[in-house]
Design a protein around this motif. Sequence first.
Motif, PDB file in Angstrom:
ATOM      1  N   PHE A 102       0.836  -1.202   0.000  1.00  0.00           N
ATOM      2  CA  PHE A 102       0.000   0.000   0.000  1.00  0.00           C
ATOM      3  C   PHE A 102       0.870   1.251   0.000  1.00  0.00           C
ATOM      4  CE2 PHE A 102      -2.499   3.364   1.925  1.00  0.00           C
ATOM      5  CZ  PHE A 102      -3.683   3.274   1.215  1.00  0.00           C
ATOM      6  N   GLU A 103       1.914   1.254   0.843  1.00  0.00           N
ATOM      7  CA  GLU A 103       2.790   2.419   0.903  1.00  0.00           C
ATOM      8  C   GLU A 103       3.529   2.628  -0.416  1.00  0.00           C
ATOM      9  OE1 GLU A 103       6.394   4.334   3.608  1.00  0.00           O
ATOM     10  OE2 GLU A 103       5.400   2.481   4.244  1.00  0.00           O
ATOM     11  N   ARG A 104       4.057   1.559  -0.982  1.00  0.00           N
ATOM     12  CA  ARG A 104       4.771   1.693  -2.264  1.00  0.00           C
ATOM     13  C   ARG A 104       3.829   2.157  -3.372  1.00  0.00           C
ATOM     14  NH1 ARG A 104       8.968  -3.360  -3.132  1.00  0.00           N
ATOM     15  NH2 ARG A 104      10.323  -2.979  -1.312  1.00  0.00           N
ATOM     16  N   GLY A 105       2.632   1.596  -3.390  1.00  0.00           N
ATOM     17  CA  GLY A 105       1.669   1.996  -4.398  1.00  0.00           C
ATOM     18  C   GLY A 105       1.279   3.460  -4.258  1.00  0.00           C
ATOM     19  N   LEU A 106       1.108   3.911  -3.015  1.00  0.00           N
ATOM     20  CA  LEU A 106       0.769   5.303  -2.773  1.00  0.00           C
ATOM     21  C   LEU A 106       1.907   6.217  -3.208  1.00  0.00           C
ATOM     22  CD1 LEU A 106      -1.367   7.177  -1.606  1.00  0.00           C
ATOM     23  CD2 LEU A 106      -0.366   6.822   0.648  1.00  0.00           C
ATOM     24  N   ASP A 107       3.135   5.841  -2.881  1.00  0.00           N
ATOM     25  CA  ASP A 107       4.294   6.620  -3.339  1.00  0.00           C
ATOM     26  C   ASP A 107       4.317   6.736  -4.859  1.00  0.00           C
ATOM     27  OD1 ASP A 107       5.494   7.334  -0.930  1.00  0.00           O
ATOM     28  OD2 ASP A 107       6.679   5.501  -0.815  1.00  0.00           O
ATOM     29  N   ALA A 108       4.068   5.615  -5.539  1.00  0.00           N
ATOM     30  CA  ALA A 108       4.093   5.609  -7.005  1.00  0.00           C
ATOM     31  C   ALA A 108       3.018   6.525  -7.573  1.00  0.00           C
ATOM     32  CB  ALA A 108       3.901   4.183  -7.525  1.00  0.00           C
ATOM     33  N   LEU A 109       1.836   6.497  -6.983  1.00  0.00           N
ATOM     34  CA  LEU A 109       0.739   7.343  -7.450  1.00  0.00           C
ATOM     35  C   LEU A 109       1.071   8.819  -7.282  1.00  0.00           C
ATOM     36  CD1 LEU A 109      -2.224   7.715  -8.394  1.00  0.00           C
ATOM     37  CD2 LEU A 109      -2.866   7.597  -5.974  1.00  0.00           C
ATOM     38  N   LEU A 110       1.548   9.198  -6.111  1.00  0.00           N
ATOM     39  CA  LEU A 110       1.826  10.607  -5.837  1.00  0.00           C
ATOM     40  C   LEU A 110       2.973  11.139  -6.688  1.00  0.00           C
ATOM     41  CD1 LEU A 110       1.419  10.585  -1.952  1.00  0.00           C
ATOM     42  CD2 LEU A 110      -0.264  11.226  -3.682  1.00  0.00           C
ATOM     43  N   GLU A 111       3.999  10.318  -6.892  1.00  0.00           N
ATOM     44  CA  GLU A 111       5.123  10.742  -7.735  1.00  0.00           C
ATOM     45  C   GLU A 111       4.677  10.947  -9.181  1.00  0.00           C
ATOM     46  OE1 GLU A 111       8.142  11.567  -6.993  1.00  0.00           O
ATOM     47  OE2 GLU A 111       8.328  10.914  -4.909  1.00  0.00           O
ATOM     48  N   LEU A 112       3.837  10.062  -9.673  1.00  0.00           N
ATOM     49  CA  LEU A 112       3.363  10.179 -11.048  1.00  0.00           C
ATOM     50  C   LEU A 112       2.522  11.431 -11.240  1.00  0.00           C
ATOM     51  CD1 LEU A 112       2.834   9.224 -13.920  1.00  0.00           C
ATOM     52  CD2 LEU A 112       1.086   7.683 -13.026  1.00  0.00           C
ATOM     53  N   LEU A 113       1.577  11.670 -10.341  1.00  0.00           N
ATOM     54  CA  LEU A 113       0.729  12.847 -10.476  1.00  0.00           C
ATOM     55  C   LEU A 113       1.538  14.131 -10.367  1.00  0.00           C
ATOM     56  CD1 LEU A 113      -2.416  11.730  -8.431  1.00  0.00           C
ATOM     57  CD2 LEU A 113      -2.126  11.763 -10.921  1.00  0.00           C
ATOM     58  N   ALA A 114       2.540  14.132  -9.494  1.00  0.00           N
ATOM     59  CA  ALA A 114       3.392  15.317  -9.372  1.00  0.00           C
ATOM     60  C   ALA A 114       4.184  15.571 -10.648  1.00  0.00           C
ATOM     61  CB  ALA A 114       4.335  15.162  -8.181  1.00  0.00           C
ATOM     62  N   ALA A 115       4.553  14.498 -11.342  1.00  0.00           N
ATOM     63  CA  ALA A 115       5.324  14.625 -12.579  1.00  0.00           C
ATOM     64  C   ALA A 115       4.465  15.045 -13.765  1.00  0.00           C
ATOM     65  CB  ALA A 115       6.023  13.305 -12.899  1.00  0.00           C
ATOM     66  N   GLU A 116       3.145  14.861 -13.643  1.00  0.00           N
ATOM     67  CA  GLU A 116       2.223  15.222 -14.722  1.00  0.00           C
ATOM     68  C   GLU A 116       1.106  16.116 -14.168  1.00  0.00           C
ATOM     69  OE1 GLU A 116       2.317  14.848 -17.847  1.00  0.00           O
ATOM     70  OE2 GLU A 116       3.822  13.295 -18.205  1.00  0.00           O
ATOM     71  N   PRO A 117       1.432  17.364 -13.789  1.00  0.00           N
ATOM     72  CA  PRO A 117       0.431  18.210 -13.134  1.00  0.00           C
ATOM     73  C   PRO A 117      -0.799  18.510 -13.969  1.00  0.00           C
ATOM     74  CG  PRO A 117       2.391  19.474 -13.713  1.00  0.00           C
ATOM     75  CD  PRO A 117       2.740  18.036 -13.906  1.00  0.00           C
ATOM     76  N   ALA A 118      -0.639  18.686 -15.274  1.00  0.00           N
ATOM     77  CA  ALA A 118      -1.804  18.974 -16.111  1.00  0.00           C
ATOM     78  C   ALA A 118      -2.731  17.770 -16.181  1.00  0.00           C
ATOM     79  CB  ALA A 118      -1.360  19.382 -17.512  1.00  0.00           C
ATOM     80  N   PHE A 119      -2.171  16.583 -16.374  1.00  0.00           N
ATOM     81  CA  PHE A 119      -2.994  15.379 -16.399  1.00  0.00           C
ATOM     82  C   PHE A 119      -3.598  15.112 -15.023  1.00  0.00           C
ATOM     83  CE2 PHE A 119      -0.888  14.461 -20.422  1.00  0.00           C
ATOM     84  CZ  PHE A 119      -1.885  13.812 -21.143  1.00  0.00           C
ATOM     85  N   ALA A 120      -2.870  15.441 -13.959  1.00  0.00           N
ATOM     86  CA  ALA A 120      -3.407  15.275 -12.610  1.00  0.00           C
ATOM     87  C   ALA A 120      -4.637  16.154 -12.418  1.00  0.00           C
ATOM     88  CB  ALA A 120      -2.342  15.615 -11.573  1.00  0.00           C
TER      89      ALA A 120
END
Length: 213
Positions: A102-120
């Motif tokens: 759960f923690e790793r998955g959450l980290d992956a989600l937050l990092e991805l959204l931060a890297a793609e702010p417009a898509f987020a």
Amino acid sequence: MSSNGVADFAEDDRAQAPRPLMPVTQRERLLDGMARTVAAQGYAATSVADVLREARVSRRTFYERFADKEDCFLAAYDAIVALCLERVSSAYDAADSWHEGFERGLDALLELLAAEPAFACLGVVEVLAAGPRGLARRDETMRRFVAFVDVTRAQVPGPLSAPPELVAQAIVGGIYELLYSHIVRGETDRLPDLTGEMLHYTFMLLGSPQRPA
């Protein structure tokens, strides 16, 4: 922030690399153009002409690939959701325990959204303004993320105060609200800093307020 209350994205953002959703093909450029335009001015105010200017693609090319603005928007939404699910699933499945996954998955989600702010912004904020089809897509996405919060695998001591499915829905809904509030304020770059708070919230709902060692 724009006058519509959604985050502005500077031209310099384009130079950031590597991007998870780097536009290469004309279709990808249109999806990227849709995401950037919607993030800057909102779904309702966005026109096909706006997207074409952002993507630097012809109207003919647009209509060879999409039926209308809504069709392009939903394709952009599907693109960010598919990548989020892929990243979360990979991180989750590679872990040795539910808590670690759960923690790793959450980290992956937050990092991805931060890297793609417009898509987020498109996928978390503006989808709520995209009509019945957009809301249906969002509801399906929420159901898919609930599957990652399988409280029957969490092995939390003590009885749960609600049926497992309701607990999982509450966890995903709470995380979504935290994402929404930060993205709509233009603080998407801060999302990776929220992991600890989101974990604390999750384990409180599971009846274990302390983060596992």
